[in-house]
Design an enzyme around this catalytic site. Structure first.
Site, PDB file in Angstrom:
ATOM      1  N   CYS B  93       0.831  -1.204   0.000  1.00 43.28           N
ATOM      2  CA  CYS B  93       0.000   0.000   0.000  1.00 43.28           C
ATOM      3  C   CYS B  93       0.863   1.250   0.000  1.00 43.28           C
ATOM      4  CB  CYS B  93      -0.915  -0.061   1.220  1.00 43.28           C
ATOM      5  SG  CYS B  93      -1.473   1.514   1.825  1.00 43.28           S
ATOM      6  N   CYS B  96       0.154   4.020   2.701  1.00 45.59           N
ATOM      7  CA  CYS B  96       0.606   3.635   4.040  1.00 45.59           C
ATOM      8  C   CYS B  96       2.032   4.109   4.288  1.00 45.59           C
ATOM      9  CB  CYS B  96       0.580   2.116   4.207  1.00 45.59           C
ATOM     10  SG  CYS B  96      -1.049   1.403   4.072  1.00 45.59           S
TER      11      CYS B  96
END
Lengths: 600, 170
Positions: B93, B96
């Site tokens: 991700c 993130c």
């Protein structure tokens, strides 16, 4: 306290009713004039189930019956339906029970207590679709998924082959390859750039696998949201209604279910020659390979082999494909050979009519060096060469041999491990179904498995009767020049209808986008096969060119509708496109006419 | 009450020191089908600078810790005396990777009044599933084992500071 009057009589009536319920498979308390009662009685007539009907308006003490029923069931109205001693309810409830399958379950006496209504073995496209649909229809569902690591130790997450080691990474790597061509074309269109263009395998691999990671997570979340119990463990039958699951830590747990769906899929086949499992990789390893594979030998001529060989070549690697006999077995051979010729023109080397007999490691590394010895299929000639990577793509085996199917009594074709099913995906064991790649004689395609899984759940639990239609399934092979097909191959059409009864229309074409860079003239090819006995209905559609999947999908709809050659002809093309060629196919193969194209 | 009020005033000052990043109102997060990361490279370079500043004055104790397992989660998160921010993240991700260091910075500013636990959702799927994580990054604020707040997606430094302040203030 209810009034206690005429206690003995009441008790007698109660016993009488209870005896009725206990002695008959189906009892319907009804009134002869009530339309809802008629509906229920008709349903059982339709199901060919004998039911004992008490018309309360026609018997003497009907009112007392109705009062007693109210006491027993809490329901005052008629009809009141009892199946195998269970009170189903009135008309709506009975119809609903018929729709969701619970009536059938009651009728068959299958109301033993199982842990689950349905256990699906395999969390691939088909298994997930089926389990989610069943849960949506209110059933208690478990899905089990477990990836046995490859001999090289590669493993992956939830979602099955397509998501992790199939369609998704394959298409993304194919796209990587198409971009290489686009970069070359770009200069012809006036783009100027100085830097030499290089490709970084690791960047691509990481990007592709990051996307896959997000898909794995998405599947996990959707199982939670749909209330499917997901367990990451290996499942095998120990009894017809009972499985044993073993998780990563070796912990064993047992579960039972009324019904099972097998959706275990397939894994790449190895060659069974010295060094294959030790030194070679398969498509299961390729898409997450931490290093660029370097000089590569692809063994096999399956679509997996051609697709992988194709994109690796476009990344600038030295790629050889070793073919035992023909390309793309089962596909139209005219098209397969054209796709192969294009690859050969674009740098893929083919070694034909040879099979490897030994793989030896010369040097370990990332990648290392391997020596491959191969033998001619026709003579005793042996050849040797060195490669950094050897990719085996000679077909796939159904994962049906280690899941205890013999304990459940499920028949498997011993030759190929595939499971024969009827047209409702039911195996020879009535409560065990199978979907996806493990089915005998069916398509090995993700969308087919999804459709079959979803429809199966709706038939089992939603009262649906819609079966999966395995005819005219469109598909595309993502070779460097893509090949899309729907319906019959030319060979199959001739076999089914005879050479004289089919007409093949075909044409080469030159995509407009290829003209400015002046490349690949007369490589793209379109062909349709028409059944002369049936109004020139199009029974085979074949397209070799850019965006084959996008082109073929729409024609798939046309073929589902039974489109004829005439309907293709009266359709107006979209200019300038590749797909428009299908509205203007004039030359039949039989005529031997010129099929090269130029200009508008 | 007065004590709280005082604290709040201190935060107000510290918030002013923080570099103002172009604030994004759009939520950037990774759900199953989107990993959009529009102006990511620019933001990362901004962050790299401010992070190196933060690193030059490292706090004594680590600002955040990685959750090891369910037991560790119970001990260090649920049973924690301090409020804890749980950063559910994934390796795949992109957003993130931006939020994590920003959140760490916001937590560091609180000098030990709040803890930060990092949970990799692929390593600890059961935890993420249990706490209803659908997209990452998801940040859950917990105090005394109770979830008191949560958000999904990226926030800028100011937004994070006020989120963290609110969590401590509650």
């Amino acid at each position: 306290m209810p009034p206690i009057e005429n206690d003995t009589g009441k008790n007698e009536l109660k016993t009488q009713i209870q005896k009725l319920i206990e002695d008959n498979q189906v009892v319907v308390f009804s009134k002869s004039y009530c339309p809802y009662c008629v509906q229920v009685k008709d349903l059982f007539k339709e199901l060919n189930i004998k039911c004992n009907v008490m018309e309360l308006d026609l018997i003497e003490n009907g009112t007392s019956y109705q009062e007693m029923l109210l006491e027993i069931t809490g329901q005052k109205t008629v009809p009141q339906v009892f199946v195998n001693k269970t009170h189903v309810g009135g008309c709506d409830k009975t119809m609903q029970a018929h729709k969701d399958g619970s009536l059938q379950q009651l009728l068959s006496g299958e109301n033993e207590a199982y842990d689950y209504d349905l256990i699906v073995i395999g969390g691939g496209s088909g298994g997930l679709a089926c389990s989610k649909e069943a849960a949506l229809l209110g059933k208690k569902v478990m899905v089990l998924d477990y990836v046995v690591p490859t001999p090289k130790g590669t493993s992956w997450g939830l979602g099955g082959t397509c998501v992790n080691v199939g369609c998704i990474p394959k298409k993304l790597m194919h796209q990587t390859a198409l971009l290489a061509t686009a970069i070359q074309d770009a200069r012809k269109f006036g783009w100027e750039f100085d830097e030499s263009v290089k490709h970084n395998w690791e960047t691509m691999k990481t990007a592709v696998n990051n996307y896959i990671g997000s898909l794995n997570w998405g599947y996990r979340v959707s199982l939670r949201d749909k209330n499917v119990n997901y367990v990451n463990a290996y499942a095998e039958f120990v009894e017809p209604h009972k499985i044993k699951t073993t998780n990563k830590r070796g912990k064993e747990t047992f579960y039972t279910a009324a019904k099972f769906v097998l959706a275990t899929g397939e894994r790449p086949r190895y060659l069974g020659i010295p060094g294959d499992k030790e030194h070679c990789i398969t498509s299961d390893d390729l898409f997450s390979l931490p290093y660029c594979p370097g000089k590569t030998l692809v063994i096999g001529a399956s679509y997996v082999a051609l697709e992988c060989g194709g994109f690796l070549t476009s990344l600038g690697l030295d790629v050889t494909i070793m073919v035992r006999s023909i390309l793309l077995r089962g596909f139209d051979q005219d098209m397969a050979n054209r796709a192969g010729e294009y690859m050969e023109k674009h740098g893929v080397k083919f070694i034909r009519k040879f099979v490897p007999i030994k793989i030896e490691q010369l040097e370990a590394g990332s990648p290392g060096r391997l020596k491959v010895t191969a033998k001619s299929t026709e003579t005793d000639e042996l050849i040797e060469d060195e490669y950094n990577t050897v990719l085996i793509a000679v077909g796939r085996n159904a994962c049906t041999d280690k899941i205890g199917l013999e304990k459940a009594g499920v028949k498997v074709n011993p030759k190929n491990g595939k499971i024969p099913v009827n047209d409702e995906e039911q195996t020879n064991v009535p409560h065990i179904y199978a979907i996806g790649d493990i089915l005998e004689g069916k398509w090995e395609l993700t969308p087919v498995a999804i459709q079959a899984g979803k429809l199966l759940a709706r038939r089992l639990y939603g009262g649906s009767r819609v079966k999966c239609d395995y005819v005219n399934v469109p598909t595309t092979v993502f070779t460097p020049l893509e090949y899309g097909a729907c319906g019959l191959s030319e060979e199959k059409a001739i076999e089914l209808y005879g050479q004289d009864n089919i007409e093949v229309y075909h044409s080469l074409f030159w995509p407009l986008e290829f003209t400015v860079p002046n490349r690949d003239n007369n490589q793209c090819y379109a062909k349709i096969i028409c059944n002369k006995l049936d109004n020139d209905r199009v029974i085979g559609f074949h397209y070799l060119g850019p965006n084959a999947g996008e082109v073929t999908q729409g024609f798939g709809v046309a073929m589902k509708c039974g489109a004829t050659k005439e309907q293709f002809d009266v359709t107006i093309g979209i200019h300038p496109t590749c797909a428009e060629i299908f509205t203007d196919l004039e030359v039949s193969k039989r005529s031997g006419g010129d099929i090269t194209k130029s200009g508008c | 009450m007065a004590h709280r009020f005082l604290l709040r005033r201190i935060w107000t000052f510290s918030v002013k020191d923080v570099r103002c990043l172009p604030s994004s109102t759009a939520t950037v997060s990774c759900s199953s089908f989107s990993t959009s990361l529009h102006s990511a490279p620019i933001r990362v370079s901004f962050l790299a600078q401010s992070r190196s500043l933060a690193v030059s004055h490292p706090p004594r104790r680590a600002v955040s810790f990685n959750v090891q397992d369910q037991e560790d989660f119970t001990e260090r998160v649920i049973n924690s005396d301090l409020p804890v921010l749980i950063d559910f993240h994934a390796q795949w991700c992109g957003p993130c990777k931006i939020l994590g260091p920003r959140l760490e910075k916001a937590v560091a500013k609180q000098k030990g009044r709040v803890a930060m636990a990092k949970v990799d959702i692929d390593d600890h799927t059961d935890l993420a599933i249990e706490y209803g994580v659908s997209a990452v990054p998801t940040v859950i604020a917990m105090r005394g084992g109770d979830i008191i707040d949560r958000f999904v997606g990226i926030k800028d430094d100011d937004q994070l500071d006020s989120f963290v302040s609110k969590v401590i203030g509650q």
